[in-house]
Design an enzyme around this catalytic site. Structure first.
Site: not given
Ligand SMILES: NC(=O)c1ccc[n+]([C@@H]2O[C@H](COP(=O)([O-])OP(=O)(O)OC[C@H]3O[C@@H](n4cnc5c(N)ncnc54)[C@H](OP(=O)(O)O)[C@@H]3O)[C@@H](O)[C@H]2O)c1
Length: 272
Positions: A19, A199-200, A56, A117, A147-148
């Site tokens: 994402w 979004s961990p 995405y 999704h 998902s969801n």
């Molecule tokens: N099924 C669904 O409805 C759904 C919804 C949301 C997300 N998703 C999936 O889940 C994936 C992950 O969720 P997400 O992208 O929402 O959130 P995420 O991975 O929890 O957080 C991403 C953010 O955290 C920062 N980050 C990540 N690792 C870091 C680290 N080690 N140190 C500092 N900052 C860090 C990144 O910034 P930097 O780029 O600066 O590192 C980015 O801004 C998505 O990419 C997508 O594939 C699925």
């Protein structure tokens, strides 16, 4: 890396989310270069599970992911690709078409895991699964998931799917216990379904929480790594953090090796 094996499918505990690769809801070509750097870093560091969706960047994330895999000469069979059909495409013909479009953008002839999704009000889940089952039958999709999905739709999916539901991809992170409270996580753990925690590390206080910081210090790790390790330590849970930053990508990948103690897990469980 640690792994989960379910119904003969082995997935790494930590995969890579996409994402915002290539844009958010729409393609943003200014992000292409940073997106390709992130995807290449993820592949070079050893990531093998990539999570994307037709939604995405309106398909552009899939295009860039396919391109990064080809550019790095990664063999198709060495990566596991998850993509998702959007809620507005949940009828028989549209599911088939959506999958064709994803495969065309990825330039692949199959996806490893195809998820619904989000559920949609008034959706014909049975018709959607007829199409999904057909995609498995024709080899365009290897495995199915959702998902969801909360309990009602998850159980219906198991009923309509001719092959095991491999995962329910849900929001699950230290402060977010909705899917514990609604019973999905326990149900999945007892019924051989992986929980893919999305979004961990995206939550307020991620950086500033002193309790997480103290656990991190004890492991010479970052707070982000501890938030991921907390998920990795749980049975049947995998996760898919996203980052543009090669250093963060490396740290996230390595957090699978952190072993939290029972006491640390208890402290983190009680935190929110
Ligand atoms: N099924 C669904 O409805 C759904 C919804 C949301 C997300 N998703 C999936 O889940 C994936 C992950 O969720 P997400 O992208 O929402 O959130 P995420 O991975 O929890 O957080 C991403 C953010 O955290 C920062 N980050 C990540 N690792 C870091 C680290 N080690 N140190 C500092 N900052 C860090 C990144 O910034 P930097 O780029 O600066 O590192 C980015 O801004 C998505 O990419 C997508 O594939 C699925």
């Amino acid at each position: 890396m640690k792994f989960e094996t379910i119904h003969n499918v082995t997935l790494p505990k930590i995969g890579f989310g996409t994402w915002s690769i290539g844009g958010d809801s729409y393609p943003d070509r200014k992000l292409d270069s940073a997106s390709m750097t992130a995807l290449r870093s993820a592949l070079e560091i050893g990531h093998t599970h990539f999570d994307t969706a037709e939604m995405y960047a309106n398909g552009h994330a899939e295009e860039l992911l396919g391109q990064a895999i080809r550019d790095t000469k990664t063999k198709r069979e060495d990566v596991f690709i998850t993509t998702k059909v959007s809620p507005e495409h949940l009828d028989y013909e549209k599911v088939l078409k959506a999958c064709e479009n994803s495969l065309r953008r990825l330039k692949m002839d199959y996806v490893d895991l195809y998820l619904i999704h989000w559920p949609r009000m008034g959706m014909d889940l049975e018709a959607a699964f007829r199409a999904l089952n057909k995609l498995v039958g024709t080899g365009k999709v290897r495995h199915l998931g959702v998902s969801n999905f909360k309990m009602k739709h998850l159980r219906q999916s198991q009923e309509f799917s001719e092959t095991p539901i491999i995962t329910d991809q849900v929001p699950y992170r230290l402060p977010d216990k909705e899917y514990i409270e609604n019973g999905v996580i326990e149900y999945c753990q007892k019924n051989n379904i992986l929980i893919t925690a999305y979004s961990p590390v995206k939550f307020r206080n991620m950086r500033s929480n002193q309790t997480i910081a103290a656990v991190a210090k004890a492991h010479s790790a970052t707070s982000f790594q501890i938030a991921l390790a907390w998920l990795v330590m749980q049975p049947r849970v995998i996760t898919i953090p996203m980052s543009f930053d090669p250093q963060h990508i490396k740290e996230n990948f390595e957090s699978a090796e952190i072993e939290l103690t029972k006491e640390e897990l208890e402290t983190l469980n009680k935190l929110y």
